[in-house]
Enzyme design. Structure first.
Site, PDB file in Angstrom:
ATOM      1  N   PHE A  11       0.846  -1.202   0.000  1.00 55.88           N
ATOM      2  CA  PHE A  11       0.000   0.000   0.000  1.00 55.88           C
ATOM      3  C   PHE A  11       0.882   1.253   0.000  1.00 55.88           C
ATOM      4  O   PHE A  11       0.698   2.161  -0.808  1.00 55.88           O
ATOM      5  CB  PHE A  11      -0.932   0.005   1.215  1.00 55.88           C
TER       6      PHE A  11
ATOM      7  N   GLU B   2       8.905   7.152  19.868  1.00 60.68           N
ATOM      8  CA  GLU B   2       7.854   6.318  20.463  1.00 60.68           C
ATOM      9  C   GLU B   2       7.659   5.080  19.613  1.00 60.68           C
ATOM     10  O   GLU B   2       8.012   5.076  18.435  1.00 60.68           O
ATOM     11  CB  GLU B   2       6.510   7.082  20.474  1.00 60.68           C
TER      12      GLU B   2
ATOM     13  N   LYS C 231       5.363   2.684  17.406  1.00 63.12           N
ATOM     14  CA  LYS C 231       4.155   2.865  16.605  1.00 63.12           C
ATOM     15  C   LYS C 231       3.305   1.621  16.817  1.00 63.12           C
ATOM     16  O   LYS C 231       3.617   0.533  16.306  1.00 63.12           O
ATOM     17  CB  LYS C 231       4.521   3.044  15.129  1.00 63.12           C
TER      18      LYS C 231
ATOM     19  N   ASP D 201       0.273  -0.922  16.474  1.00 60.49           N
ATOM     20  CA  ASP D 201      -0.497  -1.271  15.284  1.00 60.49           C
ATOM     21  C   ASP D 201      -1.933  -1.643  15.657  1.00 60.49           C
ATOM     22  O   ASP D 201      -2.283  -2.805  15.803  1.00 60.49           O
ATOM     23  CB  ASP D 201       0.186  -2.437  14.559  1.00 60.49           C
TER      24      ASP D 201
ATOM     25  N   GLU E  31      -3.945   4.669  20.579  1.00 60.20           N
ATOM     26  CA  GLU E  31      -4.181   3.511  19.726  1.00 60.20           C
ATOM     27  C   GLU E  31      -4.910   2.438  20.528  1.00 60.20           C
ATOM     28  O   GLU E  31      -4.481   2.081  21.627  1.00 60.20           O
ATOM     29  CB  GLU E  31      -2.814   2.991  19.265  1.00 60.20           C
TER      30      GLU E  31
ATOM     31  N   TYR F  88      -0.826  11.316  22.573  1.00 64.90           N
ATOM     32  CA  TYR F  88      -0.938  12.702  22.122  1.00 64.90           C
ATOM     33  C   TYR F  88      -1.999  13.416  22.952  1.00 64.90           C
ATOM     34  O   TYR F  88      -3.102  12.897  23.109  1.00 64.90           O
ATOM     35  CB  TYR F  88      -1.341  12.678  20.640  1.00 64.90           C
TER      36      TYR F  88
ATOM     37  N   LYS G 288       8.774   2.776   9.402  1.00 63.75           N
ATOM     38  CA  LYS G 288       8.079   1.490   9.514  1.00 63.75           C
ATOM     39  C   LYS G 288       9.046   0.334   9.332  1.00 63.75           C
ATOM     40  O   LYS G 288       9.896   0.358   8.431  1.00 63.75           O
ATOM     41  CB  LYS G 288       6.945   1.419   8.491  1.00 63.75           C
TER      42      LYS G 288
ATOM     43  N   CYS H 299      -4.846 -31.503 -13.375  1.00 64.22           N
ATOM     44  CA  CYS H 299      -5.398 -31.023 -12.104  1.00 64.22           C
ATOM     45  C   CYS H 299      -5.131 -32.052 -11.011  1.00 64.22           C
ATOM     46  O   CYS H 299      -5.506 -33.224 -11.158  1.00 64.22           O
ATOM     47  CB  CYS H 299      -6.898 -30.767 -12.253  1.00 64.22           C
TER      48      CYS H 299
ATOM     49  N   CYS I 174      -8.819 -33.446  -9.953  1.00 60.96           N
ATOM     50  CA  CYS I 174      -9.737 -34.202 -10.801  1.00 60.96           C
ATOM     51  C   CYS I 174      -9.068 -34.781 -12.042  1.00 60.96           C
ATOM     52  O   CYS I 174      -9.683 -35.516 -12.803  1.00 60.96           O
ATOM     53  CB  CYS I 174     -10.923 -33.329 -11.213  1.00 60.96           C
TER      54      CYS I 174
ATOM     55  N   CYS J  57      -7.776 -25.219 -13.758  1.00 59.11           N
ATOM     56  CA  CYS J  57      -8.454 -26.460 -14.128  1.00 59.11           C
ATOM     57  C   CYS J  57      -9.765 -26.042 -14.800  1.00 59.11           C
ATOM     58  O   CYS J  57     -10.578 -25.343 -14.196  1.00 59.11           O
ATOM     59  CB  CYS J  57      -8.739 -27.281 -12.880  1.00 59.11           C
TER      60      CYS J  57
ATOM     61  N   CYS K 228     -15.020 -30.706 -10.938  1.00 57.87           N
ATOM     62  CA  CYS K 228     -13.785 -30.740 -10.139  1.00 57.87           C
ATOM     63  C   CYS K 228     -14.186 -30.408  -8.685  1.00 57.87           C
ATOM     64  O   CYS K 228     -14.695 -29.323  -8.412  1.00 57.87           O
ATOM     65  CB  CYS K 228     -12.793 -29.720 -10.693  1.00 57.87           C
TER      66      CYS K 228
HETATM   67  S1  IVH Z   1       1.019  10.321  16.396  1.00 57.51           S
HETATM   68  C1  IVH Z   1      -0.773  13.989  14.471  1.00 57.51           C
HETATM   69  N1  IVH Z   1       2.109   8.325  17.723  1.00 57.51           N
HETATM   70  O1  IVH Z   1      -0.212   5.552  13.407  1.00 57.51           O
HETATM   71  C2  IVH Z   1      -0.058  12.809  15.003  1.00 57.51           C
HETATM   72  N2  IVH Z   1       0.551   7.819  16.011  1.00 57.51           N
HETATM   73  O2  IVH Z   1       0.102   5.932  10.510  1.00 57.51           O
HETATM   74  C3  IVH Z   1      -0.867  11.604  14.954  1.00 57.51           C
HETATM   75  N3  IVH Z   1       0.085   5.423  15.764  1.00 57.51           N
HETATM   76  O3  IVH Z   1      -3.074   7.503  12.851  1.00 57.51           O
HETATM   77  C4  IVH Z   1      -0.283  10.343  15.267  1.00 57.51           C
HETATM   78  N4  IVH Z   1       1.414   4.724  17.364  1.00 57.51           N
HETATM   79  O4  IVH Z   1      -3.200   5.640  14.640  1.00 57.51           O
HETATM   80  C5  IVH Z   1       1.256   8.686  16.739  1.00 57.51           C
HETATM   81  N5  IVH Z   1       3.097   6.662  19.000  1.00 57.51           N
HETATM   82  C6  IVH Z   1       2.261   7.033  18.038  1.00 57.51           C
HETATM   83  C7  IVH Z   1       1.515   6.063  17.309  1.00 57.51           C
HETATM   84  C8  IVH Z   1       0.677   6.516  16.291  1.00 57.51           C
HETATM   85  C9  IVH Z   1       0.548   4.353  16.446  1.00 57.51           C
HETATM   86  C10 IVH Z   1      -0.870   5.345  14.639  1.00 57.51           C
HETATM   87  C11 IVH Z   1      -1.980   6.355  14.673  1.00 57.51           C
HETATM   88  C12 IVH Z   1      -1.850   7.143  13.399  1.00 57.51           C
HETATM   89  C13 IVH Z   1      -1.115   6.161  12.540  1.00 57.51           C
HETATM   90  C14 IVH Z   1      -0.395   6.850  11.396  1.00 57.51           C
END
Ligand code: IVH
Length: 694
Positions: A43, A131, A133, A135, A195, A248, A334, A430, A433, A448, A454
């Site tokens: 993506f 920080e 990230k 998921d 999150e 945040y 990422k 196949c 079948c 097939c 099949c």
């Molecule tokens: S800051 C304006 N901090 O990642 C700043 N986002 O791909 C907004 N996410 O929409 C995000 N961990 O859902 C921030 N430590 C973190 C995060 C975080 C996960 C997610 C969040 C955001 C998405 C962006």
């Protein structure tokens, strides 16, 4: 003279349109249906390509492009979501609430060099907060006078679904902060963003239950969390055990001048703030953080997919500002998808519903992103040949966003190449079948052709037919289909309607109660509207959306049966190949027999009066661009009208455009281009008048 330059341009323009469409669809699959079709990596790469192309063609700027807005998770028509996730409890949607501050996304990269570039471009000596990230899916929590009053999903970035009842089931989130006698004074209005997620353990527990109940599995904890947060039953949400990290803080007159200090204050107020947050002062410190967590994150109980870097000082943040989609003061690095090396023990084959034969790698079990992997797709013959993969080889396996892991490479020749296997050859017949396989020119897959006898194709067609997005027949899962097929009770989709209570109840595993449920499900399926019946028939490449569009243009199967190539390809989304598949389907006598039997059983083969929009051939052969904001109908309604009258919706203005249906604020570039090419521009009134004059 051939104008190579403009040809090149046209290809790029077409690519822009195709990418926009593909990414919109992927966003919908990801955010609304919780069933991703592209891995995050794919993506992001496609989005990047689109950004590059759009920069080369500024005249094609479109505020609706996926590069300009965040994907929307807003709850849509309840039935679609219910079906997609198999969530039966949903009865209604959620209230939508406008965000106080837009909820943006983050710019992201997979390249450490780009992180270095980003850091270098910042003002000298700024501190960076690193920080994890997480998921999951983002949430915005509103505290008014210290009490949690709203919990909004990101939605489309400007408004979100209020899922407060579900959020209240998360023990980590305080429902009140600062009582008058606690000495803690909190602002009148406070917003925390973070999150919502499901731990690996909770995700696996949930998927085990779903497997036992023959329900579709969630591909990863993120999708499971997202499906859970949108349930209408807080008790079920509580049972599944969501978790949350906040990252945040926003509002007026908040304490502290730095992001880090605000997070620490939030922690003191009782909010779940990660201990992994760190202030860094140099490129080296940031890189150390990234490298440390790349390894250490595998020991965390929850999924993370990267590191977020944020400028610490809030006034520096303000100066850097925002793009349409993300803050300039933050970036995400990422992690590439996790890969593992393991031994390929054997190659077997799986024959799908449409006869596609997919080679499957049977692997020495290996741990990957929290689960044990033993089977992975080897894609197709070309992939195996190009990499010269043989049984016994050490191969790299990866799990993207999808549920099925894939082989992505082979260990180079050398000490680890243990293959004693022979050079690979794809079977000619196949494996199920025995029919001779065929390979359609231009396609990578072997197929097939024995559609009618099949076994996996017959069973696959029935599984598709009963699935939730199609006829939604309860109590008839893949195991039951297997059983009834092996008992000679089911050979094709029409047989489903001849099953009797006795047939079902005498099966050892089923009994009276299951028989009743199943028959009730079969009976209810007779009310499923024509568009979904068309999708359920399983005509090759006719997916859910395409089926809807076809059904709108051909409101009965009798009309569709005689549709010409020209009429079919005039429908939005229907290319030559789909049209050929439809025509071939109706040329097959066994299909016509099945259709007759379904019709006799009472299955809907035409739209009900109220579903039908007026239709004609008035716009046959016309390519129309719809642009701007309208007063009388929505853009989508206009597009539907165009199709209902035989026209085709196209995204950008070219010589071939018949006319533009323009509302308010039509893009100036589009207008200029239309004028240059002499394409006429119609107002909505003119357009409606034209349709009424038929
Ligand atoms: S800051 C304006 N901090 O990642 C700043 N986002 O791909 C907004 N996410 O929409 C995000 N961990 O859902 C921030 N430590 C973190 C995060 C975080 C996960 C997610 C969040 C955001 C998405 C962006």
């Amino acid at each position: 003279m051939i104008d190579l330059f403009s040809q090149f341009n046209d290809t790029e323009r077409e690519e822009i349109i195709a990418l926009r469409k593909e990414l919109e669809e992927a966003n919908h699959q990801y955010y609304v249906l919780n069933a991703p079709t592209l891995s995050d990596y794919d993506f992001d790469q496609k989005l990047r390509r689109l950004q590059e192309l759009e920069a080369l063609h500024p005249d094609m700027f479109d505020p609706k492009s996926p590069t300009q807005h965040v994907g929307s998770d807003l709850t849509e028509a309840k039935s679609e979501r219910q079906e997609a996730k198999g969530e039966r409890r949903k009865a209604k949607g959620f209230a939508q609430v406008a965000h106080k501050y837009p909820m943006l996304s983050l710019a992201n990269t997979y390249s450490q060099e780009e992180i270095e570039d980003w850091l270098r471009k910042l003002p000298a000596n700024v501190e960076i907060v690193c920080e994890l990230k997480y998921d999951g899916l983002s949430i915005s929590l509103w505290y008014e006078n210290g009490t949690l009053t709203k919990a909004l999903t990101r939605g489309d970035g400007t408004k979100g679904d209020n899922v407060i009842d579900n959020i209240k089931t998360i023990a980590a989130i305080p429902q009140h902060i600062g009582t008058p006698d606690s000495g803690v004074r909190t602002p009148e209005f406070l917003e925390l963003r973070g999150e919502v997620l499901l731990s690996w353990a909770a995700f696996e527990r949930l998927n085990k239950e779903r497997e036992a109940g023959e329900e579709p599995l969630f591909a990863n904890p993120r999708n499971a969390a997202s499906g859970t947060l949108k349930l209408q039953d807080p008790n079920e949400v509580a049972r599944r055990g969501l978790d949350c990290y906040l990252y945040y803080m926003l509002g007026e007159d908040l304490p502290a001048n730095t992001h880090y200090d605000r997070l620490q204050i939030a922690k003191q107020w009782g909010f779940p703030i990660s201990d992994a947050v760190k202030v860094c002062h140099s490129l080296e410190e940031v890189m150390d953080y990234i490298h440390y967590w790349d390894i250490e994150r595998k020991n965390l109980p929850v999924a993370t997919d990267g590191i977020v870097l944020k400028v610490n000082d809030l006034s520096a943040q303000e100066e850097l500002g925002y793009t349409a989609k993300s803050p300039r003061w933050a970036i995400a690095y990422k992690f590439p998808a996790e890969k593992q090396l393991t031994r390929l023990n054997a190659i077997t084959y799986q024959v799908g519903r449409t006869g596609v034969v997919t080679p499957v790698a049977n692997l020495e079990p290996v741990q990957l992103s929290g689960t044990t992997v033993q089977r992975a797709t080897l894609h197709n013959e070309d992939f195996i040949r190009q990499l010269d993969i043989r049984e016994g080889d050490m191969v790299w396996v990866e799990k993207g966003g999808e549920i099925i892991p894939k082989v992505v490479g082979r260990e180079e020749k050398g000490e680890r190449r243990e293959a004693k296997g022979e050079v690979y050859t794809f079977p000619t017949n196949c494996p199920e079948c025995g029919a001779k396989l065929v390979r359609v020119e231009g396609e990578a897959a072997w197929r097939c052709p024995n559609e009618t006898s099949c076994p996996p194709q017959i069973k696959g067609k029935m599984e598709h037919f009963v699935s939730r997005k199609a006829m939604n027949i309860d109590g008839l899962g893949s195991e039951t289909i297997d059983l009834l097929y092996s008992q000679d009770l089911l050979h094709n989709i029409a047989d489903i309607y001849t099953l009797t209570q006795e047939d079902i109840a005498r099966q050892e595993r089923l009994g009276e109660k299951s028989a009743q449920n199943m028959l009730a499900g079969i009976e209810a399926s007779k009310q499923v509207p024509w568009a979904r019946v068309l999708f359920a028939l399983g005509i090759r490449m006719v997916g859910e959306t395409t089926a809807k569009k076809i059904a709108r243009r051909f409101p009965s199967i009798d009309q569709l049966q005689w549709a010409t190539m020209e009429q079919l390809t005039a429908i939005d989304d229907v290319g030559e190949q789909i049209a050929k598949n439809i025509i071939a389907y109706f040329n097959d006598l066994s299909n016509l027999e099945i259709i007759n039997r379904l019709r006799e059983a009472g299955v809907q083969m035409e739209s009900q009066e109220e579903e039908q929009s007026p239709q004609s051939d008035l716009l046959q052969g016309k390519s129309i661009v719809v642009s701007g904001v309208f007063a009388r109908h929505s853009r989508e309604e206009y597009k539907a009208m165009i199709e209902a009258h035989g026209g085709k919706n196209v995204g950008s203005v070219s010589k071939k455009t018949s006319f533009i249906l323009a509302g308010e604020n039509m893009g100036p570039e589009k207008r200029k281009k239309a004028e240059a090419l002499g394409v006429s521009i119609l107002t909505e009134e003119e357009f409606l008048l034209m349709l009424n004059n038929e």
